[in-house]
Design an enzyme around this catalytic site. Structure first.
Site, PDB file in Angstrom:
ATOM      1  N   LYS A  24     -10.657  -4.159  19.170  1.00  0.00           N
ATOM      2  CA  LYS A  24      -9.260  -4.585  19.386  1.00  0.00           C
ATOM      3  C   LYS A  24      -8.845  -4.448  20.858  1.00  0.00           C
ATOM      4  O   LYS A  24      -7.692  -4.721  21.199  1.00  0.00           O
ATOM      5  CB  LYS A  24      -8.320  -3.785  18.480  1.00  0.00           C
ATOM      6  CG  LYS A  24      -8.620  -3.986  16.984  1.00  0.00           C
ATOM      7  CD  LYS A  24      -7.551  -3.405  16.079  1.00  0.00           C
ATOM      8  CE  LYS A  24      -7.983  -3.448  14.627  1.00  0.00           C
ATOM      9  NZ  LYS A  24      -6.890  -3.778  13.705  1.00  0.00           N
TER      10      LYS A  24
ATOM     11  N   ASP B 263      -3.864 -10.081  13.268  1.00  0.00           N
ATOM     12  CA  ASP B 263      -3.921  -8.668  13.667  1.00  0.00           C
ATOM     13  C   ASP B 263      -2.890  -8.443  14.777  1.00  0.00           C
ATOM     14  O   ASP B 263      -3.048  -8.924  15.902  1.00  0.00           O
ATOM     15  CB  ASP B 263      -5.333  -8.325  14.151  1.00  0.00           C
ATOM     16  CG  ASP B 263      -5.505  -6.828  14.313  1.00  0.00           C
ATOM     17  OD1 ASP B 263      -4.643  -6.197  14.962  1.00  0.00           O
ATOM     18  OD2 ASP B 263      -6.488  -6.289  13.774  1.00  0.00           O
TER      19      ASP B 263
ATOM     20  N   PHE C  91      -3.698   3.032  15.296  1.00  0.00           N
ATOM     21  CA  PHE C  91      -4.098   4.053  14.325  1.00  0.00           C
ATOM     22  C   PHE C  91      -5.285   3.495  13.547  1.00  0.00           C
ATOM     23  O   PHE C  91      -5.412   2.277  13.388  1.00  0.00           O
ATOM     24  CB  PHE C  91      -2.945   4.366  13.373  1.00  0.00           C
ATOM     25  CG  PHE C  91      -2.099   5.536  13.828  1.00  0.00           C
ATOM     26  CD1 PHE C  91      -1.397   5.454  15.016  1.00  0.00           C
ATOM     27  CD2 PHE C  91      -2.019   6.700  13.075  1.00  0.00           C
ATOM     28  CE1 PHE C  91      -0.626   6.531  15.447  1.00  0.00           C
ATOM     29  CE2 PHE C  91      -1.246   7.783  13.496  1.00  0.00           C
ATOM     30  CZ  PHE C  91      -0.552   7.695  14.690  1.00  0.00           C
TER      31      PHE C  91
ATOM     32  N   ASN D 274       0.851  -1.199   0.000  1.00  0.00           N
ATOM     33  CA  ASN D 274       0.000   0.000   0.000  1.00  0.00           C
ATOM     34  C   ASN D 274       0.881   1.240   0.000  1.00  0.00           C
ATOM     35  O   ASN D 274       2.103   1.139  -0.017  1.00  0.00           O
ATOM     36  CB  ASN D 274      -0.956  -0.036   1.201  1.00  0.00           C
ATOM     37  CG  ASN D 274      -0.187  -0.090   2.511  1.00  0.00           C
ATOM     38  OD1 ASN D 274       0.526   0.834   2.865  1.00  0.00           O
ATOM     39  ND2 ASN D 274      -0.295  -1.217   3.207  1.00  0.00           N
TER      40      ASN D 274
HETATM   41  O1  PMT Z   1       3.188   6.028   6.423  1.00  0.00           O
HETATM   42  P1  PMT Z   1       2.563   7.358   6.058  1.00  0.00           P
HETATM   43  O2  PMT Z   1       2.616   7.640   4.569  1.00  0.00           O
HETATM   44  O3  PMT Z   1       3.123   8.485   6.901  1.00  0.00           O
HETATM   45  O4  PMT Z   1       1.006   7.240   6.386  1.00  0.00           O
HETATM   46  C1  PMT Z   1       0.580   7.120   7.714  1.00  0.00           C
HETATM   47  C2  PMT Z   1      -0.629   6.195   7.839  1.00  0.00           C
HETATM   48  C3  PMT Z   1      -1.827   6.819   7.153  1.00  0.00           C
HETATM   49  C4  PMT Z   1      -0.340   4.821   7.248  1.00  0.00           C
HETATM   50  C5  PMT Z   1      -0.873   6.048   9.395  1.00  0.00           C
HETATM   51  O5  PMT Z   1      -1.138   7.298   9.952  1.00  0.00           O
HETATM   52  C6  PMT Z   1      -2.009   5.074   9.701  1.00  0.00           C
HETATM   53  O6  PMT Z   1      -3.172   5.396   9.673  1.00  0.00           O
HETATM   54  N1  PMT Z   1      -1.634   3.813  10.009  1.00  0.00           N
HETATM   55  C7  PMT Z   1      -2.609   2.699  10.225  1.00  0.00           C
HETATM   56  C8  PMT Z   1      -3.049   2.187   8.884  1.00  0.00           C
HETATM   57  C9  PMT Z   1      -3.961   1.002   9.006  1.00  0.00           C
HETATM   58  O7  PMT Z   1      -3.605  -0.071   8.641  1.00  0.00           O
HETATM   59  O8  PMT Z   1      -5.110   1.242   9.604  1.00  0.00           O
HETATM   60  P2  PMT Z   1      -6.223   0.118   9.850  1.00  0.00           P
HETATM   61  O9  PMT Z   1      -7.402   0.914  10.214  1.00  0.00           O
HETATM   62  O10 PMT Z   1      -6.341  -0.836   8.708  1.00  0.00           O
HETATM   63  O11 PMT Z   1      -5.661  -0.704  11.089  1.00  0.00           O
HETATM   64  C10 PMT Z   1      -5.979  -0.354  12.434  1.00  0.00           C
HETATM   65  C11 PMT Z   1      -4.814  -0.639  13.346  1.00  0.00           C
HETATM   66  O12 PMT Z   1      -4.562  -2.052  13.401  1.00  0.00           O
HETATM   67  C12 PMT Z   1      -3.502   0.019  12.988  1.00  0.00           C
HETATM   68  O13 PMT Z   1      -2.889   0.435  14.171  1.00  0.00           O
HETATM   69  C13 PMT Z   1      -2.705  -1.112  12.324  1.00  0.00           C
HETATM   70  O14 PMT Z   1      -1.307  -0.941  12.527  1.00  0.00           O
HETATM   71  C14 PMT Z   1      -3.222  -2.323  13.090  1.00  0.00           C
HETATM   72  N2  PMT Z   1      -3.217  -3.585  12.340  1.00  0.00           N
HETATM   73  C15 PMT Z   1      -4.012  -3.758  11.242  1.00  0.00           C
HETATM   74  C16 PMT Z   1      -4.033  -4.983  10.594  1.00  0.00           C
HETATM   75  C17 PMT Z   1      -3.208  -6.032  11.056  1.00  0.00           C
HETATM   76  N3  PMT Z   1      -3.180  -7.205  10.448  1.00  0.00           N
HETATM   77  N4  PMT Z   1      -2.407  -5.821  12.118  1.00  0.00           N
HETATM   78  C18 PMT Z   1      -2.410  -4.630  12.761  1.00  0.00           C
HETATM   79  O15 PMT Z   1      -1.668  -4.458  13.749  1.00  0.00           O
END
Ligand code: PMT
Length: 286
Positions: free
Chosen positions: A217, A182, A199, A86
């Site tokens: 979570k 996750d 995030f 991504n």
């Molecule tokens: O890297 P940049 O270009 O500076 O951009 C920053 C960003 C937009 C990527 C960052 O600010 C951000 O939002 N990161 C989280 C992106 C994300 O995957 O969001 P999500 O809503 O899909 O996931 C929620 C949370 O679960 C996140 O903390 C993610 O790290 C975590 N996760 C998700 C899936 C997974 N399999 N394992 C995880 O730990």
């Protein structure tokens, strides 16, 4: 110092005696020496000496704490040359890691593939896939006080990666995807879970979806960013955040990610210490 001098029993005993009296010794580093030998005895790089010295004088809001941050995208291989990833640049996560170090924390950063250099004063571990990130986080989670998941982890990966480059013989090609674990949720579920910050990258129903992540979570705090626009959030210099926990919400306005990360870390530090104080007073009442 020459490596034989450093390894000499008398030197080692003296170094141990000094350490016993509470004196910190920085180094030595190991490597090639002016005399032609190789081994321990080299002076540390000035930047490492600076970093270790500033750690000693740190009075920041996270002094004495250990923070683990994930950042960047993950790469889920389809074959040796193609993969699913991504647009995450890693900027937000690296800025968070640096801000935590500035606030006095010992910081470990587990990063997916990015074009960024390692942040200063931070131990950086490079990984590629979500499974590697999962393993690396769990290998380093012991003793962590605060976990901040900024990485854009791929939710799915190809069920299997082809060992050779896939040839374009067929008109269509189907990929079977399986769910990745996750990482954030698995850390929050640990029996001695650290203070856990996630995030949420959302494009619609922003606050509702972010709240769902907070609850589903079982994390302490969610930092929601809107990634529907191309000029803010993902792969940009600036961002803004909505911080939500079980007690309320607050906004951090649009600014450069390094400034934003400092404000986030101050918020996280306040929430972490408030939680600790509540836990300590509960324990004292028992
Ligand atoms: O890297 P940049 O270009 O500076 O951009 C920053 C960003 C937009 C990527 C960052 O600010 C951000 O939002 N990161 C989280 C992106 C994300 O995957 O969001 P999500 O809503 O899909 O996931 C929620 C949370 O679960 C996140 O903390 C993610 O790290 C975590 N996760 C998700 C899936 C997974 N399999 N394992 C995880 O730990």
């Amino acid at each position: 110092m020459n490596q034989q001098m450093w390894l000499n029993l008398a030197t080692q005993e003296n170094a141990a005696a000094i350490k016993k009296h509470g004196i910190r010794i920085f180094g030595p580093a190991a490597g090639a020496q002016a005399c032609g030998e190789t081994g321990p005895g080299r002076m540390l790089e000035p930047v490492e000496i600076l970093s270790l010295t500033s750690e000693l004088f740190s009075t920041g809001t996270l002094a004495g704490l250990h923070v683990l941050v994930t950042a960047g995208p993950t790469w889920e291989a389809i074959d040796p040359v193609r993969g699913i990833t991504n647009r995450s640049s890693g900027r937000m996560g690296y800025a968070v890691a640096e801000a935590a170090a500035e606030a006095g924390a010992k910081v470990t950063l587990v990063s997916g593939p990015t074009a960024l250099g390692d942040p200063q004063r931070v131990t950086t571990i490079r990984v590629s896939s979500a499974l590697e990130m999962f393993d690396s986080v769990h290998a380093h989670i012991e003793g962590i006080d605060i976990f901040i998941g900024v990485a854009a982890v791929s939710d799915y990966r190809p069920a299997s990666a082809a060992s050779q480059k896939i040839k374009k013989h067929a008109d269509t090609l189907s990929l079977e995807l399986v769910k990745n674990p996750d990482i954030l949720k698995s850390v929050a579920a640990l029996s001695s879970a650290p203070f856990t910050v996630g995030f949420a990258a959302e494009t619609e129903n922003l606050e509702t979806h972010a709240r769902e992540k907070l609850i589903e979570k079982h994390i302490d705090l969610v930092a929601m960013n809107d990634v529907s626009a191309t000029d803010i959030g993902l792969d940009t210099e600036d961002n803004r955040l909505l911080l939500i926990d079980r007690h309320g919400k607050s906004e951090l306005p649009q600014q450069h990610k390094s400034q934003l990360a400092r404000a986030l870390i101050q918020h996280v530090a306040e929430k972490y210490h408030a939680k600790r104080t509540t836990q300590d007073s509960r324990r004292a009442r028992r």
